[in-house]
Write a protein that holds these residues in place. Structure first.
Motif, PDB file in Angstrom:
ATOM      1  N   LYS A 287     -27.145 -12.315   6.839  1.00  0.00           N
ATOM      2  CA  LYS A 287     -28.591 -12.174   6.967  1.00  0.00           C
ATOM      3  C   LYS A 287     -29.299 -12.726   5.736  1.00  0.00           C
ATOM      4  O   LYS A 287     -30.369 -13.320   5.840  1.00  0.00           O
ATOM      5  CB  LYS A 287     -28.962 -10.703   7.160  1.00  0.00           C
TER       6      LYS A 287
ATOM      7  N   LYS B 177     -12.871  -1.290   8.214  1.00  0.00           N
ATOM      8  CA  LYS B 177     -13.184  -2.511   8.960  1.00  0.00           C
ATOM      9  C   LYS B 177     -14.670  -2.561   9.298  1.00  0.00           C
ATOM     10  O   LYS B 177     -15.302  -3.624   9.211  1.00  0.00           O
ATOM     11  CB  LYS B 177     -12.341  -2.593  10.234  1.00  0.00           C
ATOM     12  N   ALA B 178     -15.230  -1.401   9.677  1.00  0.00           N
ATOM     13  CA  ALA B 178     -16.659  -1.361   9.998  1.00  0.00           C
ATOM     14  C   ALA B 178     -17.500  -1.643   8.757  1.00  0.00           C
ATOM     15  O   ALA B 178     -18.501  -2.368   8.819  1.00  0.00           O
ATOM     16  CB  ALA B 178     -17.025   0.001  10.585  1.00  0.00           C
ATOM     17  N   GLN B 179     -17.089  -1.079   7.614  1.00  0.00           N
ATOM     18  CA  GLN B 179     -17.826  -1.317   6.378  1.00  0.00           C
ATOM     19  C   GLN B 179     -17.739  -2.785   5.958  1.00  0.00           C
ATOM     20  O   GLN B 179     -18.726  -3.363   5.502  1.00  0.00           O
ATOM     21  CB  GLN B 179     -17.286  -0.411   5.268  1.00  0.00           C
ATOM     22  N   THR B 180     -16.565  -3.386   6.134  1.00  0.00           N
ATOM     23  CA  THR B 180     -16.399  -4.799   5.802  1.00  0.00           C
ATOM     24  C   THR B 180     -17.280  -5.674   6.684  1.00  0.00           C
ATOM     25  O   THR B 180     -17.929  -6.610   6.216  1.00  0.00           O
ATOM     26  CB  THR B 180     -14.925  -5.218   5.978  1.00  0.00           C
ATOM     27  N   ALA B 181     -17.316  -5.345   7.987  1.00  0.00           N
ATOM     28  CA  ALA B 181     -18.158  -6.100   8.918  1.00  0.00           C
ATOM     29  C   ALA B 181     -19.633  -5.967   8.545  1.00  0.00           C
ATOM     30  O   ALA B 181     -20.402  -6.930   8.636  1.00  0.00           O
ATOM     31  CB  ALA B 181     -17.926  -5.619  10.341  1.00  0.00           C
ATOM     32  N   LYS B 182     -20.027  -4.777   8.094  1.00  0.00           N
ATOM     33  CA  LYS B 182     -21.420  -4.552   7.704  1.00  0.00           C
ATOM     34  C   LYS B 182     -21.789  -5.397   6.484  1.00  0.00           C
ATOM     35  O   LYS B 182     -22.863  -6.002   6.430  1.00  0.00           O
ATOM     36  CB  LYS B 182     -21.639  -3.065   7.394  1.00  0.00           C
ATOM     37  N   VAL B 183     -20.869  -5.442   5.503  1.00  0.00           N
ATOM     38  CA  VAL B 183     -21.124  -6.249   4.299  1.00  0.00           C
ATOM     39  C   VAL B 183     -21.250  -7.724   4.665  1.00  0.00           C
ATOM     40  O   VAL B 183     -22.136  -8.440   4.181  1.00  0.00           O
ATOM     41  CB  VAL B 183     -19.994  -6.036   3.265  1.00  0.00           C
ATOM     42  N   ARG B 184     -20.360  -8.194   5.553  1.00  0.00           N
ATOM     43  CA  ARG B 184     -20.423  -9.590   5.972  1.00  0.00           C
ATOM     44  C   ARG B 184     -21.729  -9.896   6.697  1.00  0.00           C
ATOM     45  O   ARG B 184     -22.337 -10.946   6.498  1.00  0.00           O
ATOM     46  CB  ARG B 184     -19.244  -9.908   6.886  1.00  0.00           C
ATOM     47  N   LEU B 185     -22.157  -8.949   7.549  1.00  0.00           N
ATOM     48  CA  LEU B 185     -23.401  -9.144   8.291  1.00  0.00           C
ATOM     49  C   LEU B 185     -24.590  -9.210   7.339  1.00  0.00           C
ATOM     50  O   LEU B 185     -25.477 -10.058   7.494  1.00  0.00           O
ATOM     51  CB  LEU B 185     -23.592  -8.011   9.296  1.00  0.00           C
ATOM     52  N   GLU B 186     -24.614  -8.322   6.346  1.00  0.00           N
ATOM     53  CA  GLU B 186     -25.712  -8.334   5.377  1.00  0.00           C
ATOM     54  C   GLU B 186     -25.733  -9.642   4.595  1.00  0.00           C
ATOM     55  O   GLU B 186     -26.795 -10.176   4.292  1.00  0.00           O
ATOM     56  CB  GLU B 186     -25.580  -7.135   4.440  1.00  0.00           C
ATOM     57  N   LYS B 187     -24.536 -10.156   4.259  1.00  0.00           N
ATOM     58  CA  LYS B 187     -24.461 -11.426   3.533  1.00  0.00           C
ATOM     59  C   LYS B 187     -24.982 -12.565   4.404  1.00  0.00           C
ATOM     60  O   LYS B 187     -25.721 -13.439   3.936  1.00  0.00           O
ATOM     61  CB  LYS B 187     -23.019 -11.704   3.127  1.00  0.00           C
TER      62      LYS B 187
END
Length: 202
Positions: A133, A121-131
């Motif tokens: 940005k 879940k944390a990795q998914t949230a990180k990918v979404r945040l990078e997208k």
């Protein structure tokens, strides 16, 4: 008639303050006389509380029952090796020792599986945040680009009369120099009007 808040707190294995908070937030209800029906309160508490956030003796009992259920399920239906490998790989990618889950006879603890789920879940949230940005536009940079584009467009138009005045004058049978002056005058007036347009980047 039910039991007091203090008695119910002792039965449930939580603090009396936790019981008071549960009543105040509507998580559990009291009887008309202000006492608590333990069975009803337990059912209400369990129905309105995330199992992951349960505390006290009741929560420990639920955890033990969950662990026992997991053990029974494991005994009757082995966890696929692909699932064990996925848990181990996820924990390893997160810098956590997977604990040899793949080599432990096909068993994986609920805690490690849940830890792997939280990591995913944390990795998914990180990918979404990078997208997100990447999709956000820097206002200062966008303003500078628009300004540069407008300046180049203006310069291109200002250079247009000298290039076309002679041909236009020949077609119309008028003086080329006069033609260029007229074009330049009207063109500058038009560009001045366009310069009044304000761009708001919010």
């Amino acid at each position: 008639m039910g039991v007091s808040r203090r008695s119910y707190a002792a039965q449930r294995g939580v603090s009396e303050a936790a019981v008071r908070k549960a009543i105040a937030t509507g998580r559990i209800t009291t009887l008309p006389d202000g006492t608590i029906d333990p069975d009803r309160a337990d059912a209400e508490w369990g129905a309105q509380t995330d199992p992951a956030k349960q505390r006290g003796q009741h929560a420990r009992q639920m955890g033990a029952e969950t662990a026992a259920g997991t053990a029974r399920a494991t005994a009757t239906k082995p966890v696929p090796q692909a699932a064990l490998k996925a848990v181990a790989d996820t924990l390893r990618d997160a810098g956590t020792d997977p604990g040899g889950a793949e080599a432990s006879g096909g068993e994986v603890s609920f805690l490690r599986a849940r830890m792997a789920n939280e990591v995913l879940k944390a990795q998914t949230a990180k990918v979404r945040l990078e997208k997100m940005k990447a999709e956000v536009i820097d206002r200062a940079r966008a303003t500078a680009m628009v300004f540069d584009l407008a300046r180049r467009e203006r310069d291109a138009w200002l250079n247009w009369p000298p290039r076309v005045a002679a041909n236009m004058a020949a077609e119309l049978g008028v003086d080329a120099h006069r033609m260029e002056q007229v074009l330049d005058t009207y063109l500058r007036a038009h560009l001045a009007e366009m310069a009044e347009v304000k761009i708001e980047l919010r």
